[in-house]
Design a protein around this motif. Structure first.
Motif, PDB file in Angstrom:
ATOM      1  N   SER A 365       2.874  -9.647 -17.291  1.00 44.47           N
ATOM      2  CA  SER A 365       2.539  -8.248 -16.993  1.00 44.47           C
ATOM      3  C   SER A 365       3.607  -7.569 -16.158  1.00 44.47           C
ATOM      4  O   SER A 365       4.114  -8.142 -15.188  1.00 44.47           O
ATOM      5  CB  SER A 365       1.212  -8.184 -16.247  1.00 44.47           C
ATOM      6  N   LEU A 366       3.902  -6.332 -16.511  1.00 49.34           N
ATOM      7  CA  LEU A 366       4.797  -5.532 -15.681  1.00 49.34           C
ATOM      8  C   LEU A 366       3.996  -4.619 -14.748  1.00 49.34           C
ATOM      9  O   LEU A 366       4.527  -4.095 -13.787  1.00 49.34           O
ATOM     10  CB  LEU A 366       5.730  -4.699 -16.555  1.00 49.34           C
ATOM     11  N   GLN A 367       2.721  -4.447 -15.062  1.00 50.74           N
ATOM     12  CA  GLN A 367       1.902  -3.596 -14.194  1.00 50.74           C
ATOM     13  C   GLN A 367       1.605  -4.291 -12.871  1.00 50.74           C
ATOM     14  O   GLN A 367       1.529  -3.669 -11.839  1.00 50.74           O
ATOM     15  CB  GLN A 367       0.594  -3.244 -14.896  1.00 50.74           C
ATOM     16  N   GLY A 368       1.383  -5.593 -12.939  1.00 48.90           N
ATOM     17  CA  GLY A 368       1.173  -6.405 -11.752  1.00 48.90           C
ATOM     18  C   GLY A 368      -0.014  -5.953 -10.918  1.00 48.90           C
ATOM     19  O   GLY A 368      -0.851  -5.209 -11.401  1.00 48.90           O
ATOM     20  N   PRO A 369      -0.063  -6.427  -9.652  1.00 51.80           N
ATOM     21  CA  PRO A 369       0.966  -7.237  -9.007  1.00 51.80           C
ATOM     22  C   PRO A 369       1.106  -8.653  -9.582  1.00 51.80           C
ATOM     23  O   PRO A 369       2.154  -9.265  -9.425  1.00 51.80           O
ATOM     24  CB  PRO A 369       0.504  -7.312  -7.542  1.00 51.80           C
ATOM     25  N   ILE A 388       2.911 -13.986  -8.386  1.00 53.67           N
ATOM     26  CA  ILE A 388       3.307 -12.627  -7.999  1.00 53.67           C
ATOM     27  C   ILE A 388       4.756 -12.752  -7.566  1.00 53.67           C
ATOM     28  O   ILE A 388       5.050 -13.453  -6.581  1.00 53.67           O
ATOM     29  CB  ILE A 388       2.405 -12.119  -6.857  1.00 53.67           C
ATOM     30  N   GLY A 389       5.677 -12.154  -8.313  1.00 59.71           N
ATOM     31  CA  GLY A 389       7.088 -12.420  -8.046  1.00 59.71           C
ATOM     32  C   GLY A 389       7.946 -11.171  -8.050  1.00 59.71           C
ATOM     33  O   GLY A 389       7.578 -10.135  -8.606  1.00 59.71           O
ATOM     34  N   ALA A 401      -5.342  -8.611   3.783  1.00 62.06           N
ATOM     35  CA  ALA A 401      -5.842  -9.761   3.019  1.00 62.06           C
ATOM     36  C   ALA A 401      -6.872  -9.316   1.984  1.00 62.06           C
ATOM     37  O   ALA A 401      -6.837  -9.755   0.824  1.00 62.06           O
ATOM     38  CB  ALA A 401      -6.447 -10.789   3.973  1.00 62.06           C
ATOM     39  N   ASP A 402      -7.775  -8.436   2.377  1.00 61.37           N
ATOM     40  CA  ASP A 402      -8.807  -7.964   1.430  1.00 61.37           C
ATOM     41  C   ASP A 402      -8.166  -7.197   0.281  1.00 61.37           C
ATOM     42  O   ASP A 402      -8.560  -7.345  -0.879  1.00 61.37           O
ATOM     43  CB  ASP A 402      -9.822  -7.061   2.145  1.00 61.37           C
ATOM     44  N   ALA A 403      -7.199  -6.361   0.615  1.00 61.43           N
ATOM     45  CA  ALA A 403      -6.555  -5.546  -0.427  1.00 61.43           C
ATOM     46  C   ALA A 403      -5.734  -6.425  -1.373  1.00 61.43           C
ATOM     47  O   ALA A 403      -5.668  -6.161  -2.579  1.00 61.43           O
ATOM     48  CB  ALA A 403      -5.673  -4.473   0.211  1.00 61.43           C
ATOM     49  N   ARG A 404      -5.143  -7.494  -0.838  1.00 62.66           N
ATOM     50  CA  ARG A 404      -4.381  -8.406  -1.715  1.00 62.66           C
ATOM     51  C   ARG A 404      -5.312  -9.056  -2.730  1.00 62.66           C
ATOM     52  O   ARG A 404      -5.034  -9.095  -3.931  1.00 62.66           O
ATOM     53  CB  ARG A 404      -3.683  -9.505  -0.888  1.00 62.66           C
ATOM     54  N   LYS A 405      -6.447  -9.540  -2.214  1.00 68.07           N
ATOM     55  CA  LYS A 405      -7.393 -10.206  -3.121  1.00 68.07           C
ATOM     56  C   LYS A 405      -7.930  -9.197  -4.149  1.00 68.07           C
ATOM     57  O   LYS A 405      -8.027  -9.512  -5.349  1.00 68.07           O
ATOM     58  CB  LYS A 405      -8.545 -10.824  -2.321  1.00 68.07           C
ATOM     59  N   ALA A 406      -8.249  -7.998  -3.676  1.00 64.84           N
ATOM     60  CA  ALA A 406      -8.779  -6.975  -4.588  1.00 64.84           C
ATOM     61  C   ALA A 406      -7.760  -6.660  -5.685  1.00 64.84           C
ATOM     62  O   ALA A 406      -8.118  -6.508  -6.865  1.00 64.84           O
ATOM     63  CB  ALA A 406      -9.141  -5.714  -3.806  1.00 64.84           C
ATOM     64  N   ALA A 407      -6.484  -6.590  -5.310  1.00 63.68           N
ATOM     65  CA  ALA A 407      -5.441  -6.281  -6.299  1.00 63.68           C
ATOM     66  C   ALA A 407      -5.341  -7.393  -7.346  1.00 63.68           C
ATOM     67  O   ALA A 407      -5.133  -7.134  -8.536  1.00 63.68           O
ATOM     68  CB  ALA A 407      -4.099  -6.082  -5.591  1.00 63.68           C
TER      69      ALA A 407
END
Ligand code: FAD
Length: 498
Positions: A365-369, A388-389, A401-407
């Motif tokens: 995926s290019l949309q990611g993250p 995630i690279g 941390a919450d936003a990372r998991k949500a993403a």
């Protein structure tokens, strides 16, 4: 949610961990990131032992796959060794951690068919490889289209397919010409090293989807964007892994199989064989070449040896003080060879619902993250993993941390449906924030480095020899390369020991 961290622990905890011989490594809570220079800074204030606490034939710095392989080879030939490891566990960039009811690899994991050194170690230890589930639909997600396809070739328009095919063929041909032994001496090395891969892709493609493919590819394979690496480095990386198809391939490619029970087992088994020779939580701070050998200083010990093998990436060697200062180009190389930016996530589920919908579980995926995913299920549980690279890691890293998991959940739900939003367990590790790796999966070289400083990657300096996957002639950046490099460096040092 757990962010797994390898930050150095306090001395009391270190002792506890050492005495308990913490086989699997402790998962500590996330601590603030340290800068690249933090080890060197620590070294200047650390109390350093005056008299050697021990004398051995060879001191090995780094208990990843490479250092452990080298030490084991030397010990098997009757030599005394000491292996100094900064972390409170062995395995380095491989780490198998509990996520919910089972253990999963949060670092290096996949094994390809031509990676014969890692395969040999797997069978020596009586472990088994499990093929990755892939016989279903794959997904490519570009900014303006989602492509689902079965088989190896994505269903692009004819013109896009031709453009992509031509670009891949062209790069594979350059890779063969560049080779693995001395890429800096290849025809056109200087010209290839003067250009970023992004420039080269723009010059040799006309289709937007080809350029987008290149970005997904380098983010997934190296944790870097195409404008961060030189064409020469990418060609070398492709050559040592055979071809682009091999590097990015699932079944039959570098992501063909995984080691049942996790890849850290390889290091744990080797460390078991080495016994007391492996010293955890002992970062090497200073390496001094003296008249009859090498002295390696940790915070509490001074180990004297006839030779030293430093089995870590150049960026990590940059955190060690050397006396006399490193000769030739090595020091400059160490300061110009960063690691990729890479994080890995694991999500466990009660069933592989994506398979029921006809998906293999792999995405580019290019949309990611999340840039790339795979099915990480076994007979013991269902799971998906993601990487995630490159630039997508930089943006993701700065979230809470919450936003990372949500993403991450948004990505998996977009691809496989709403069931993906309810994992039984979730784990993430951002290797870019790890003190003892500083990024992953491997070293990346920007323009101007490989052609000018490349030989310094492997050239010994006095009694200091270099190992680590970055020095391998084949499968550099991979577990296989780490083992290969450990074997080769042990052989070189054995030749000197007589
Ligand atoms: C998320 C992720 C995914 C990956 N995926 C794959 C994959 O699917 N397949 C694959 O083959 N490879 C993969 N890799 C790469 C693979 O894990 C590495 O190439 C390999 O493990 C490197 O081994 P090494 O021994 O060369 O280096 P390392 O494992 O980095 O070992 C170096 C050791 O040196 C230690 N150290 C550093 N500084 C000091 C110091 N001053 N003193 C003492 N010790 C020190 C470190 O703690 C570390 O243990 C991945 C890596 C990551 C992180």
């Amino acid at each position: 949610m757990t962010q797994h961290s390898d930050q150095p622990s306090n001395p009391k905890r270190r002792q506890l961990i050492q005495s308990a011989a913490a086989a699997f490594g402790a998962a500590a809570l996330h601590a603030p990131a340290a800068t690249a220079g933090s080890h060197a800074a620590a070294s200047s204030s650390a109390p350093l032992a005056a008299a050697p606490s021990e004398s051995v034939d060879v001191v090995v710095v780094g208990a990843g796959l490479s250092g452990l392989t080298a030490a084991r080879e030397l010990m098997r030939k009757g030599h005394t060794v000491a292996v100094l490891e900064a972390r409170d566990r062995v395995g380095g960039r491989t780490w198998t951690i509990p996520v919910g009811a089972r253990r999963y690899d949060i670092g290096g994991q996949f094994v390809g068919p031509s990676q014969d050194r890692v395969r040999a170690l797997v069978s020596e230890f009586g472990l088994r490889l499990q093929p990755v589930y892939s016989d279903a639909r794959h997904i490519w997600e570009l900014p303006d289209q989602r492509i689902e396809f079965a088989g190896a070739v994505p269903s692009l328009s004819l013109i896009d397919k031709i453009d992509l095919g031509r670009l891949i063929d062209r790069m594979n041909r350059i890779a063969q010409a560049v080779g693995t032994t001395a890429p800096w001496a290849a025809p056109d090395a200087a010209a290839l090293d003067a250009m970023t891969l992004a420039q080269w892709v723009r010059e040799h493609s006309f289709s937007e989807s080809t350029r987008q493919f290149a970005t997904i590819m380098t983010r997934a394979v190296l944790g870097a964007d195409p404008d961060e690496i030189s064409v020469l480095y990418w060609a070398y990386y492709v050559a040592q892994g055979d071809s682009i198809e091999m590097l990015i391939g699932g079944a039959g490619g570098a992501q063909d199989s995984v080691i049942e029970g996790g890849s850290q087992q390889l290091s744990l088994r080797m460390a078991q064989e080495l016994g007391a020779a492996v010293r955890l939580s002992q970062p090497a701070r200073r390496v001094a070449q003296v008249a009859d050998g090498v002295d390696v200083f940790t915070d509490t010990a001074r180990i004297h040896a006839r030779y030293a093998i430093l089995a870590l990436p150049p960026a990590m060697a940059a955190g060690i003080a050397f006396e006399p200062g490193l000769a030739g180009n090595r020091r400059e190389l160490q300061s110009r060879a960063p690691m990729g930016r890479y994080a890995k996530v694991v999500l466990t589920y009660d069933k592989p619902f994506w398979r029921e919908r006809g998906y293999a579980g792999d995405v580019g995926s290019l949309q990611g993250p999340v840039v790339a995913t795979y099915d990480d299920s076994s007979a013991e549980g269902s799971a998906l993993l993601g990487f995630i690279g490159g630039d997508s890691e930089r943006a993701w890293r700065s979230l809470s941390a919450d936003a990372r998991k949500a993403a991450v959940l948004d990505c998996f739900a977009r691809w496989f449906g709403p069931d993906a939003r309810k994992p039984l367990a979730y784990a993430e590790k951002d290797w870019t924030l790890d003190d003892w790796t500083n990024g992953a999966p491997a070293t990346i070289l920007p323009p101007g480095v490989l052609s000018r400083l490349g030989p310094a990657l492997r050239q010994p300096i006095g009694r200091i020899h270099w190992a680590g996957t970055e020095t391998a002639l084949r499968w550099t950046g991979y577990m296989d390369g780490a083992i290969r490099a450990g074997e080769q460096t042990a052989k070189d040092v054995l030749g000197l020991l007589g």
